[in-house]
Structure formats: C-alpha cells, structure tokens
Write an enzyme that holds these catalytic residues in place. Structure first.
Site, mmCIF file in Angstrom:
data_model
loop_
_atom_site.group_PDB
_atom_site.id
_atom_site.type_symbol
_atom_site.label_atom_id
_atom_site.label_comp_id
_atom_site.label_asym_id
_atom_site.label_seq_id
_atom_site.Cartn_x
_atom_site.Cartn_y
_atom_site.Cartn_z
ATOM 1 N N GLU A 7 3.241 -5.979 -2.872
ATOM 2 C CA GLU A 7 3.002 -4.930 -1.851
ATOM 3 C C GLU A 7 4.190 -4.399 -1.565
ATOM 4 O OE1 GLU A 7 -0.041 -4.956 0.897
ATOM 5 O OE2 GLU A 7 -1.073 -6.366 -0.079
ATOM 6 N N ASP A 80 -0.921 -9.082 -1.121
ATOM 7 C CA ASP A 80 -1.308 -9.829 -0.055
ATOM 8 C C ASP A 80 -2.633 -10.816 -0.056
ATOM 9 O OD1 ASP A 80 1.140 -9.470 0.691
ATOM 10 O OD2 ASP A 80 0.383 -8.140 2.494
ATOM 11 N N ASP A 82 -5.442 -11.190 1.293
ATOM 12 C CA ASP A 82 -6.406 -10.619 2.411
ATOM 13 C C ASP A 82 -7.272 -9.565 1.700
ATOM 14 O OD1 ASP A 82 -4.671 -8.370 2.452
ATOM 15 O OD2 ASP A 82 -4.193 -8.909 4.469
ATOM 16 N N GLU A 84 -7.375 -6.480 2.208
ATOM 17 C CA GLU A 84 -6.570 -5.292 1.931
ATOM 18 C C GLU A 84 -5.960 -5.342 0.779
ATOM 19 O OE1 GLU A 84 -6.309 -1.363 3.749
ATOM 20 O OE2 GLU A 84 -7.265 -3.318 4.631
ATOM 21 N N TYR A 297 2.015 -16.732 5.532
ATOM 22 C CA TYR A 297 1.398 -15.624 5.836
ATOM 23 C C TYR A 297 0.893 -15.296 7.368
ATOM 24 C CZ TYR A 297 -1.431 -11.430 4.657
ATOM 25 O OH TYR A 297 -1.841 -9.906 4.537
ATOM 26 N N ARG A 299 -0.988 -12.746 8.808
ATOM 27 C CA ARG A 299 -2.281 -12.080 9.299
ATOM 28 C C ARG A 299 -3.442 -13.203 9.166
ATOM 29 N NH1 ARG A 299 0.758 -7.861 8.399
ATOM 30 N NH2 ARG A 299 0.793 -7.866 6.011
ATOM 31 N N HIS A 343 -6.846 -18.194 5.352
ATOM 32 C CA HIS A 343 -5.243 -18.703 5.303
ATOM 33 C C HIS A 343 -5.122 -19.838 6.316
ATOM 34 C CE1 HIS A 343 -5.519 -14.782 3.165
ATOM 35 N NE2 HIS A 343 -5.537 -14.272 4.296
#
Length: 753
Positions: A7, A80, A82, A84, A297, A299, A343
């Site tokens: 990303e 990433d 997640d 998203e 990570y 988030r 995570h």
C-alpha cells in the site's frame, strides 16, 4: 522477477531491502478502486450490488501496475494485514484478472526480514470474508452519507455531511456538553483533623463516617455540629492494618491506548501520533542500514504478543535488570471481548534497538513515541511493583477518622515505565505516605480542625484521548477509524478545541438534534456498536454481508422521505433587506451559503441574481477581469487573470469554447530551485512526487526503473566514492551529502560552488 504489491510508498524501500534480488515492490498508495463519487453506486434493488471504478487519481497507478504485472512471473499481494488491506488486495487481484482462489496473498505484522521471509513461504488465497466485511462497511457508510447528508443540507445549511460512525461520535460530544450545562453543583465539605501521636509526630486524618456509616457534610451547619460534638473528644486508635500491596504492569499498547497515552504523557494530538506511528512502522532512515522499521503494525485492538517476543523481553529484562525483575511466568493480558484479535499488540520489533541508540536519527515526535512504545512493552513483561501499605482507623465520640499511607518496597516494572496515578481530593490532602508508628489503643492529642467548602464538579469535557477511549469502550468504530473520525468532525467544524478539551459548535449541536429527531436508531450508541459486531460476524464467516445491509436498510427510505417531507427546519430564516434587485425589482434577502452570507433574489429560480457580501455585510462590487498582454495560443484572444484553488492563472476569455489556461504561480518556497538531473540509474528524467504522506523524487521511467530518493538528487558526484550527491537543508543552511549510506561525505553548498 516477482512483483510484490504493497500500500504505502513510505515502506517501499524497507520491504524491497528485505526481499532482495528477484523481487520488485510496487506501492498503490492505498485504494485503487472505490464507489463512484457523484452517484450512490449501490443498487439497493439488486442485493445492494456496489459499482466500483478506478479512482481518478489512481488511473496512472493502475496502468503502471498492469504493465509491471504483465512482465512478472508471479504477483504477490502484501497490503496491510487488516480488512482494508484485504479489500485492496481483492481490488488489485480483480484488476489484474488473478483467479479468486490463487495463493497470492501474503501478510506480515512487522516489516522485518524474518517476518517477510515467513510470509513468502505461506501465501494464501484472498480471504473473502474479510473483503465482505469491508464491503459491508463501505456500502453502509455510503448509504448513510449519501442519503442523510441532503437532509441536513435541506434543513440546516448547505455543504453538510453525515456519517454512520462520525455522527454517533459527534453525539457523544454534544451529549457531554449538555450534561455539563445542565449540571447543578452540590455543596459539600471536606473535614480533616490534625493530631499529635504519642511520640509528638503531627499527622492529619480524614473524617470518613460516624458509627460505622458514611457521613456527608453538606453545609457549614453540618461542619459546626461535628466540631461541637468533637469538642474535648478523645482520639483513640481503633485499628491498624499493614499489608503488602501490588501494582501490576500495564498491557502493551493497542491503538487506542497508544493514542491516549501519547496525548496525556507527550501532548501529541491524534494526527501527530498517527503520523509518527505510521513512520515508525514503515521505516526510518538509519546510517548504514537504509530504512528500518522499528515497531509492529499499528492498527490493532489486541494485547496479544508472540511467544518469540515474550521470550526476547524476558531475556533482555533478566540480563539488564536482574532476575528479581522477572515474574515467575510470562505476563498475559486479556483483550476486550469485542477485539478482532487479528494482530499483536504494538511493540518494538527488536529490543536491541533501544530508543537511545536511534535518538540522533529521529525527530522529537518519532523518538518520544518510540520511547513510549518500547518502555510500555518492556514493562509489560516485568514483575509487579510492591508497596508497604498502612491504614489506621481512629475514633472520637463515635466519629470515624482514617489515615492511609503507602511507601515503595520494590519498584518492579515502574523502574522502566512511570505510573501516573490519579488522586482524589482526599488523597491530595490527607498526609498520604507520612503515617507515624501507631498501635491499637494509642491516644492522639487534638491540634486543630481543617475544613474546606467544596462543590461537586460536572463531568469533564472530552479530550481527543478520552473521546477515543469512549469510542473504544462503547464499541464505536475500530482502531483504523478512530483518528479519521475525530479529524473529520474537526474539519466539518462540528467540534472545536478549547485548550485540550473538545466542545461542539452550534452547527454540531444542530446536526445532532436533526439526526436524533429523524434517525434515532442510527444515532444510538448501542445500535452502532451492534453493527460493528455484525461486521465482525461477516469477517468470521457464515453471515452474508448483503443480509446485514438489508436489515439496516429496511425502513430507512421511509425515514428519509418523512424527514424531507415535513416542515421542521433549523435553517436560519432569510434576512430581509432594502436592496432592490435590479433585474426584477424585488427586495433581496440575505442567505447563508457554503462560503458565508450573500444577497439573493427571493424570486429564485425565475431570477438568479446574487451579490457577494463582505464581512461587514456590504455589497462587494464585482471586479472587471484584469486583461493581460498574453495572447491565447489557441484562439488569439488576450487572456485574462483569474484566481483559482492553486493560485493565479491566465484563462482564455472565450471559455467554454476555448479552455486554454496558463499558470502564473511561481514554485513554492519548499520546492528546491536546483534543476533535477537525469536519473542516475537509467538516464531518464526525474520528477518530484507528492503524496498525502510524503514527498520524494522518482524516475519517470517507473515501473521499468525503480529509482527513488527522499532528497533532491544533484548532478554532482561524490569525490570519495563516486555516488550521486543529494541536496539537504540543515540548521546552517543547504548542504550536499553523499547518497551512499556508507559514505560520510558532506559539504556546505557555499563551499561546493
């Protein structure tokens, strides 16, 4: 060559370094496809089918991506880890015609060589459940925003927006402010008595009750009665309790606790914290190493930590602080029931890379946040802090007094991570920590009473940190949405800051009232939290995302029609004036528009006459366009000077037949005046690339040439190693520096001339 798609541009160099030869990294800069911007793009009659298009600002990115993929032997998607990121991988796979079940998805929780190598050995198919959870969120947010925003514009003012999570968060702020305004203070009195111990040591005790029951003093008469009752009383020690108390270390950071602690301890805003954390995750430049990622990570809502990380922490603690600072077994922390637990907690990638070892290469915010994350994680695996605690109960004429104290016995985890204790009013004034030696039956002598009138206080306004905490506790949003949600409320001018506190604006209150009136379920905190649980259910599998959206949408259109159909409005009424419309003769009115107040003819749309007003309410006469001497190269007319969003420019007066324009703006001050040389790698032209997160210099031959530089390259060569020089700015002005990380050559620009 294998193509690895990520990303963010910020981690491109870091990932490429760990992948090595045979791999090429391509950064999308986030999403490449989304719902159309000017249409609903959700077919509510066809199972809520979304219509995705390539975003306007990503068309060239997609073209380059397809070109790079066409010559690659394999494409791996490393967006990433997640929802998203999974959705971005799915969109990329769709654009590249990658089969749905192809094992092309790799993910890593940290940007380290070990993590990336493990990921390469374990590719999997794209997780459609994760994608569907993100699709459901996107469709829900589009339906709410697209359908509710026009209601606000109709009933309050133009250019307003509503959002599913945004609006509920705004309600928290508005409700808190109204709770504060409605608060009625209640009087109460604190009552302390200063005594002398048998050894003549003076100490202060707090009145806590009478006859074993709690006692509240509500007025001065209550205080005088107690004083009267205690006149000549004998103060006798009734009970002495000594104990060893423990303080357990805090869990390692999750997204919300990191944001809260960064504000409370470092005075960093949500934006500053998010930006610094992103850089620490993607990588920072370290001498001789290039870009190195420092933390995992960022988030996450899980306090879980890998076994390897726990083992490394315990070894480090034992070696540096001694075995007494190690608990018998590793510390484990429970995550909230609502946590996705996808995570690990936020932690340093390597404890050997101490904050002090990288301090010289980080700015203030990066160092402060890394230091906080490092110490929080290290402390989380250390032993409890222990204290010698004592509580003494004293009676006098049936009144109960108490004094408590606590002194450190073993510092434990506090050796690394400072504890911030919140004290009550009584804690601050009862002589805590200075308890003299007293035994049951001892008699203390009276010295004096100390009494103070006080009033109960309303609940505190939210700060950015406490608002994020409330969002987390109430289940509103998820780690990735906290900062964007609060930031958007500020941008929309629904909330503003008063010092560190957040207060709603009048506009924010009106928006909340309007939405609560018509859409009470959407504005309900419990409803929004339940929706997040539904999204989690989609992610876990077994729940169709369309079913979740359909259940929400049932009856939604009826509420929209009801809201738009009645006459209820919070719009400021048009203000009548004596200005006469020169086109139709009607008296003009003052209206509130997107850019402030303006004069408008009341006969609109038959008469569309309007006039601008200045800040004093006076009519601003339209200026005649400034005609330049520049002749339009397309039609021969003399061009006129105009002002646009990017500054002054020349425009052809024959618009729209002729759309020729010429910029008049000079380069910005931060743009380097030195002309960029050819690419040192392939010889093609270089260009400056600015994204939302960073600015760098890259080759126009990308993706065939992957040259990038964070500093503007020059045509100068290093006299020591022959590498190209870059231009940098320091405290003493501009200087040239070798691009070779292992070369120390540096020279002031003046000396280089």
């Amino acid at each position: 060559m294998k193509l690895v798609v990520i990303e963010g541009f910020g981690k491109l160099e870091t990932v490429q370094k760990y992948l090595g030869a045979g791999y090429k990294v391509f950064a999308t800069g986030g999403h490449v496809r989304d719902l159309q911007t000017k249409r609903l793009s959700v077919d509510v009659k066809n199972d809520f089918a979304p219509t995705y298009v390539v975003m306007d600002d990503k068309k060239s990115v997609v073209d380059n991506l397809k070109k790079a993929a066409s010559s690659a032997e394999q494409v791996l998607l490393a967006t990433d880890p997640d929802r998203e990121g999974e959705a971005i991988s799915w969109h990329v796979a769709t654009l590249l015609d990658i089969p749905e079940n192809a094992a092309v998805r790799i993910e890593f929780n940290e940007i380290s060589k070990k993590a990336i190598q493990i990921a390469l050995k374990n590719p999997r198919a794209i997780d459609k459940n994760l994608v569907d959870a993100q699709q459901a969120r996107r469709v829900l947010d589009r339906l709410v925003g697209y359908k509710l925003s026009p209601v606000l514009c109709q009933k309050i003012q133009s250019n307003l927006s509503a959002g599913r999570v945004q609006s509920v968060t705004l309600r928290l702020v508005v409700d808190r402010e109204r709770e504060i305004q409605a608060f009625v203070p209640e009087e109460y009195w604190s009552f302390f008595t200063v005594l002398n111990s048998p050894k003549s040591e003076q100490f202060k005790t707090a009145l806590v009750g009478k006859g074993g029951e709690k006692l509240k003093l509500s007025c001065a008469d209550d205080v005088e009665k107690v004083k009267s009752d205690l006149n000549g009383a004998e103060y006798v020690v009734k009970n002495v309790k000594k104990s060893i108390t423990k303080s357990h270390p805090y869990a390692p950071f999750i997204t919300s606790t990191m944001q809260q602690e960064a504000l409370n301890k470092l005075n960093m805003s949500l934006r500053q914290t998010s930006s610094a954390a992103q850089q620490l995750y993607e990588g920072v430049d370290l001498p001789g190493e290039g870009k190195v990622a420092l933390i995992t990570y960022i988030r996450t809502d899980s306090t879980r930590v890998s076994a390897d990380a726990i083992a490394a922490a315990r070894e480090y603690i034992g070696n540096k602080y001694g075995s007494q600072y190690l608990p018998e077994k590793p510390n484990y922390y429970a995550s909230k029931k609502s946590a996705q637990d996808a995570h690990e907690a936020i932690r340093p990638i390597s404890l050997d890379r101490t904050p002090e070892s990288v301090k010289a290469h980080l700015n203030k915010n990066l160092y402060s946040l890394y230091n906080l994350i490092y110490k929080r994680f290290l402390a989380s695996q250390m032993a409890d802090a222990t204290y010698n605690s004592v509580a003494v109960d004293i009676t006098a004429n049936d009144y109960d007094f108490r004094i408590t104290g606590r002194t450190p016995e073993f510092d434990g985890f506090t050796k690394v991570y400072a504890v911030t204790e919140k004290q009550s009013e009584e804690d601050k004034t009862d002589g805590k920590g200075v308890v003299p030696e007293l035994a049951v039956g001892d008699k203390a002598t009276f010295v004096k009473h100390e009494c103070e009138q006080k009033f109960t206080k309303p609940p505190a306004r939210y700060t950015e940190a406490s608002l994020v905490k409330a969002m987390e506790e109430k289940g509103i949003g998820r780690p990735a949405t906290y900062t964007p949600t609060v930031t958007l409320l500020f941008a929309r001018k629904y909330i503003e800051k008063s010092g560190k506190a957040i207060v709603p604006t009048e506009l924010g209150c009106n928006v909340t009232d309007m939405l609560v009136k018509y859409f009470s379920d959407i504005m309900d905190v419990g409803f929004t939290a339940a929706m997040e649980t539904n999204l989690d259910g989609i992610e876990e599998g077994g729940v169709r995302w369309q079913s979740v959206v359909a259940k929400f949408y049932d009856g939604f259109e009826d509420k929209i029609r009801e809201a738009r159909g009645d006459t209820y409005s919070l719009k400021a009424p048009d203000e009548q004036t004596d200005y006469v419309c020169e086109k139709c003769g009607a008296k003009m009115v003052i209206k509130q528009g997107r850019f402030g107040k303006f004069l408008a003819c009341p006969n609109y749309p038959k008469c569309k006459n309007t006039k601008n007003l200045d800040e004093n309410g006076n009519i601003v006469s339209p200026k005649e366009p400034e005609v330049s001497d520049v002749v339009c190269e397309k039609c021969g007319a003399k061009m006129i000077v105009k002002m646009g969003r990017y500054g002054k420019f020349l425009a052809c007066p024959n618009y729209p037949k002729c759309k020729n324009i010429v910029s008049l703006e000079t380069p910005k001050a931060d743009e380097h005046p030195v002309e960029l040389p050819p690419c040192p790698k392939c010889g093609k032209a270089l260009k400056k690339i600015t994204t939302r997160k960073s600015t760098f210099y890259g080759c126009t031959g990308y993706p065939d040439c992957d040259f990038t530089s964070s500093d503007p390259p020059t045509s100068e060569k290093c006299p020591q190693c022959g590498a190209y020089l870059v231009r940098k700015t320091g405290k003493n002005g501009d200087y040239l520096k070798c691009s070779n990380k292992n070369c120390k050559f540096k020279q002031n620009v003046d000396n280089a001339k």
